[in-house]
Write a protein that holds these residues in place. Sequence first.
Motif, mmCIF file in Angstrom:
data_model
loop_
_atom_site.group_PDB
_atom_site.id
_atom_site.type_symbol
_atom_site.label_atom_id
_atom_site.label_comp_id
_atom_site.label_asym_id
_atom_site.label_seq_id
_atom_site.Cartn_x
_atom_site.Cartn_y
_atom_site.Cartn_z
ATOM 1 N N GLN A 298 0.761 -1.249 0.050
ATOM 2 C CA GLN A 298 -0.127 -0.152 -0.079
ATOM 3 C C GLN A 298 0.980 1.314 0.038
ATOM 4 O O GLN A 298 0.434 2.348 -0.212
ATOM 5 N N VAL A 299 2.145 1.339 0.266
ATOM 6 C CA VAL A 299 2.856 2.406 0.113
ATOM 7 C C VAL A 299 4.216 2.264 -0.816
ATOM 8 O O VAL A 299 5.089 3.241 -0.736
ATOM 9 N N LEU A 310 15.494 5.895 -8.505
ATOM 10 C CA LEU A 310 14.962 5.399 -7.427
ATOM 11 C C LEU A 310 14.258 6.499 -6.145
ATOM 12 O O LEU A 310 14.948 7.611 -6.101
ATOM 13 N N GLY A 311 13.503 6.183 -5.468
ATOM 14 C CA GLY A 311 13.131 7.011 -3.958
ATOM 15 C C GLY A 311 11.988 8.073 -4.229
ATOM 16 O O GLY A 311 11.994 8.913 -3.465
ATOM 17 N N LYS A 312 11.545 8.392 -5.523
ATOM 18 C CA LYS A 312 10.520 9.279 -5.805
ATOM 19 C C LYS A 312 9.305 9.158 -5.092
ATOM 20 O O LYS A 312 8.876 8.179 -5.128
ATOM 21 N N LEU A 313 8.890 10.164 -4.329
ATOM 22 C CA LEU A 313 7.600 10.124 -3.798
ATOM 23 C C LEU A 313 6.500 10.395 -4.608
ATOM 24 O O LEU A 313 6.556 11.475 -5.397
ATOM 25 N N PHE A 314 5.546 9.607 -5.025
ATOM 26 C CA PHE A 314 4.468 9.787 -5.592
ATOM 27 C C PHE A 314 3.202 10.015 -5.110
ATOM 28 O O PHE A 314 2.874 8.983 -3.957
ATOM 29 N N MET A 315 2.189 10.822 -5.341
ATOM 30 C CA MET A 315 1.026 10.767 -4.985
ATOM 31 C C MET A 315 -0.004 10.378 -6.203
ATOM 32 O O MET A 315 0.029 11.106 -7.308
ATOM 33 N N VAL A 316 -1.096 9.559 -5.761
ATOM 34 C CA VAL A 316 -2.178 9.175 -6.990
ATOM 35 C C VAL A 316 -3.424 9.556 -6.360
ATOM 36 O O VAL A 316 -3.576 9.241 -5.132
ATOM 37 N N SER A 317 -4.464 9.800 -7.380
ATOM 38 C CA SER A 317 -5.724 10.247 -6.764
ATOM 39 C C SER A 317 -6.496 9.425 -7.715
ATOM 40 O O SER A 317 -6.533 9.526 -9.087
ATOM 41 N N ARG A 327 -3.474 8.807 -2.082
ATOM 42 C CA ARG A 327 -2.535 8.218 -1.494
ATOM 43 C C ARG A 327 -0.922 8.439 -1.954
ATOM 44 O O ARG A 327 -0.701 8.766 -2.943
ATOM 45 N N LEU A 328 -0.204 8.273 -0.844
ATOM 46 C CA LEU A 328 1.280 8.247 -0.927
ATOM 47 C C LEU A 328 2.004 7.175 -1.298
ATOM 48 O O LEU A 328 1.621 6.044 -0.578
ATOM 49 N N GLY A 329 3.027 7.080 -1.946
ATOM 50 C CA GLY A 329 3.885 5.707 -1.941
ATOM 51 C C GLY A 329 5.256 6.094 -2.612
ATOM 52 O O GLY A 329 5.646 7.351 -3.257
ATOM 53 N N VAL A 330 6.085 5.425 -2.382
ATOM 54 C CA VAL A 330 7.616 5.510 -2.579
ATOM 55 C C VAL A 330 7.927 4.608 -4.017
ATOM 56 O O VAL A 330 7.702 3.381 -3.603
ATOM 57 N N LEU A 331 8.772 5.192 -4.966
ATOM 58 C CA LEU A 331 9.252 4.274 -6.066
ATOM 59 C C LEU A 331 10.369 3.732 -5.386
ATOM 60 O O LEU A 331 11.362 4.151 -5.305
ATOM 61 N N SER A 332 10.002 2.309 -5.043
ATOM 62 C CA SER A 332 11.124 1.433 -4.518
ATOM 63 C C SER A 332 11.221 -0.047 -4.994
ATOM 64 O O SER A 332 11.718 -0.862 -4.317
ATOM 65 N N ASP A 333 10.631 -0.031 -6.008
ATOM 66 C CA ASP A 333 10.880 -1.395 -7.121
ATOM 67 C C ASP A 333 10.694 -1.119 -8.248
ATOM 68 O O ASP A 333 10.500 0.080 -8.699
#
Length: 382
Positions: A298-299, A310-317, A327-333
Amino acid sequence: MIFLMRFCFSLLFVIAISFHTFAQAPAGFFNLDKAPKLGKMASFKASELCDVADKTQSYLNQFTEDKFAVHAGKVFDESVTLVKVEQTLEFICQTYREDVREKRQSRLHDQEFLTTHFDFYRWTPDIATARKIALKSTNARKSSMLNAIPTDKIFLTKYYTKLLIASNVKTAVYNQALYSLPYDETGLTLAEANNDLTITRNKFTRQEVIAGVLEEKKLAKALIWLTEEALHDVLLQGTGVVEVNGQRRYFNVHRNNGIAYDYAIGKRDQARYWYFSEVPSIMGYGETLESKIAIRPQVSFAGNVDQLGLGKLFMVSYKQAGEEISRLGVLSDQGGAFDNNLFQLDLLVDSYFGWEDYHQANKDLPDYASAWLMLMKPPQKY
């Protein structure tokens, strides 16, 4: 992990949008949005967002030699820097920890706090590339979904770690092994192994391994035994959460046979084959197995790490049950399906045995969403 494909269900929902609030900022597909329209902040835990942010920031700090992932991004101008990315991740955890100490609701769920402290760069999807991939795809559903990406929303797919039942020994049902690295690769570094095309890992396709070449010639150790369908699933997903004799164990991809993932064909036809290793939890991006980032559902987003960094913080709506949700999530994969892909993010949702329980839990999540890259504003703007 990596990895990615996903199953889509909702119909296209297109919303016209005015661009007069946008000022050109990072080049290409990202533009500074001075008035982002955010929905109710929901569907994520601040504690878990901080955990992924912290571990991803640690990777950025420790593995600066990983030029594939550790950079500001290849699709932005100078307004996006690696320093800002790291400061943003640090600020996420700083905010969470301050809120815990003050015993108050997380400000990471507060729209006003977020718009005050972050710059938002609206993501316009690379529709042209999505259409080209759709033309080549042999999967009608996939082509339809790619062709239906709106001009103002990204393709928001979902991936999950596969819950599997396995056996410690080969049986008539569990007749496909999850293999560790072949014996002739023991002691070799990744660079040494990748440069040696004569080693076992670089010789065989998925189809040859399934046919039994490794077992017949005793070239690698079988970690566990799965059904063939489960093997295809875990090769696609990259992580297996496995029940073996009542015990839950985790397996993650280690190294592959060097054959690229082909977005246009189905999972059974892929020639790429992965060798696995047992790990303590669900793992995301990492240049080596030992360096992989522990991620949480979920994050955590999978995406185009090569181009976005790597590591960008994204919000999707998106709209869900008639309500706008953000919601928020981190580009980690990452994963093979994101090569040259600037139209998609993949949200790690959870672990499931299969399509039925996955679908039941996620059927209300849409296939397309507004998306923003977020960077912490300089202190003087607070």
